[in-house]
Design an enzyme around this catalytic site. Structure first.
Site, short mmCIF file in Angstrom:
data_model
loop_
_atom_site.label_atom_id
_atom_site.label_comp_id
_atom_site.label_asym_id
_atom_site.label_seq_id
_atom_site.Cartn_x
_atom_site.Cartn_y
_atom_site.Cartn_z
N LYS A 103 124.80 28.84 37.27
CA LYS A 103 125.41 28.80 35.92
C LYS A 103 125.26 30.13 35.19
O LYS A 103 126.12 30.50 34.40
CB LYS A 103 124.80 27.66 35.10
CG LYS A 103 125.24 26.28 35.59
CD LYS A 103 124.72 25.18 34.70
CE LYS A 103 125.14 23.82 35.24
NZ LYS A 103 124.74 22.71 34.38
N MET B 139 118.26 13.15 30.92
CA MET B 139 119.44 13.78 31.51
C MET B 139 119.56 13.52 33.01
O MET B 139 120.62 13.62 33.59
CB MET B 139 119.43 15.29 31.27
CG MET B 139 119.80 15.68 29.87
SD MET B 139 120.15 17.44 29.87
CE MET B 139 120.24 17.73 28.13
#
Ligand code: NDP
Length: 272
Positions: free
Chosen positions: A66, A213
């Site tokens: 990322k 998450m």
């Protein structure tokens, strides 16, 4: 030929993104294919460029790339700039347009699917890694009463907080003693290792939502702790996964898919 999309990462075999995006494509009648792209470490740019040269229209980016995707982009959205990480790339001519949809994915899951208000609520965010960074700006945008970020490494939490324009508190886990929150989001990777972040007792306010998450591993130690501490609602990150994908799909195709049936499908597969 159908338009080509893929998720790029390492590892990537486990990714549910192809299933989600192909379901969105069927639902909206879009002619596209979405595959998996395994990039060797150190070869993110070469792998992404080869995909692009072959006519690829866009990529989702997962661990550990990322940050590299952020540097690869020629145009960054505000969300990507704030997160300093990118999970969505759109190729248009020479342009590499980048966004980060993780934060809006979390917010849409919380507000849309779980009916959990964020405005005027006390929010505790656990962790100071890429996932936490990506959701800070979208959470602040909802005007919570307060956002507190706790991390094992206090220094890392403070540095993270300093890099944002809007102020929020960064603290250690020990400093949470005696404080209560309406929403506690676990953005650490502790659940991956079957561990529990060192939360003091009684951080969950009456009616609180505990959100991990992580998804796909049954009840995590964090959610089990939240249950034992009396949290009113428990949620894993499967909804966030589907919602961040829906936002990527919108960026690429200009159409908003209905995420509910796809989330239901994944939930059934996960619980089977
Ligand atoms: P990083 O490796 O960047 O960050 C890990 C963070 O977890 C650090 O802040 C670290 O603290 C903390 N941590 C690790 N172990 C523990 C522990 N035992 N106790 C307390 N803190 C701990 O990971 P990411 O930010 O990229 O990912 C975090 C999680 O979010 C993963 O589980 C990932 O799967 C999930 N995720 C889910 C998404 C979804 O769509 N549902 C999207 C993106 C991520 P320290 O700095 O002190 O070492």
């Amino acid at each position: 030929m159908s338009d080509q999309y893929a998720i790029i990462g390492n590892p990537v075999a486990h990714s549910k993104s192809p299933l989600i995006h192909m379901a969105f494509a069927r639902q909206t009648g879009q002619d596209l294919v979405y595959g998996r792209l395994l990039a060797p470490e150190g070869a993110f740019v070469a792998t992404a460029n080869a995909f692009r040269a072959g006519g690829g229209r866009g990529l989702n980016v997962t661990l550990p790339f990322k940050g590299e995707a952020f540097r690869f982009a020629t145009e960054l959205s505000e969300r990507a700039r704030a997160a300093r990480a990118v999970n969505t790339l759109k190729f248009e001519g020479d342009a590499i347009i980048a966004d980060n949809t993780d934060g809006v994915g979390l917010v849409n899951d919380l507000v849309g699917n779980l009916r959990c208000a964020i405005a005027n609520r006390r929010i505790l965010l656990l962790g100071a890694g890429g996932a936490a960074r990506g959701v800070i700006e979208p959470l602040l945008h909802q005007n919570p009463a307060q956002l507190v970020l706790a991390n094992r490494s206090l220094e890392k939490a403070r540095l993270l907080a300093q890099s944002f324009h809007r102020a929020f508190e960064a603290c250690s886990y020990a400093a949470l003693a005696g404080r209560q929150f309406d929403l506690v989001v676990n953005a650490t990777s502790a659940s991956l290792a079957g561990e529990l972040p060192p939360l003091p007792p009684m951080v969950f306010a009456r009616g609180a939502l505990a959100y991990d998450m992580m998804y796909g591993k049954g009840e995590t130690p964090f959610l089990a702790f939240a249950r034992s501490e009396g949290a009113a609602l428990l949620a894993d990150g499967l909804g966030m996964l589907v919602e961040q994908a829906a936002e990527s799909f919108f960026i690429w195709r200009g159409l908003r898919p209905d995420s509910a049936p796809v989330l239901k499908l994944l939930r059934q597969a996960q619980d089977a």
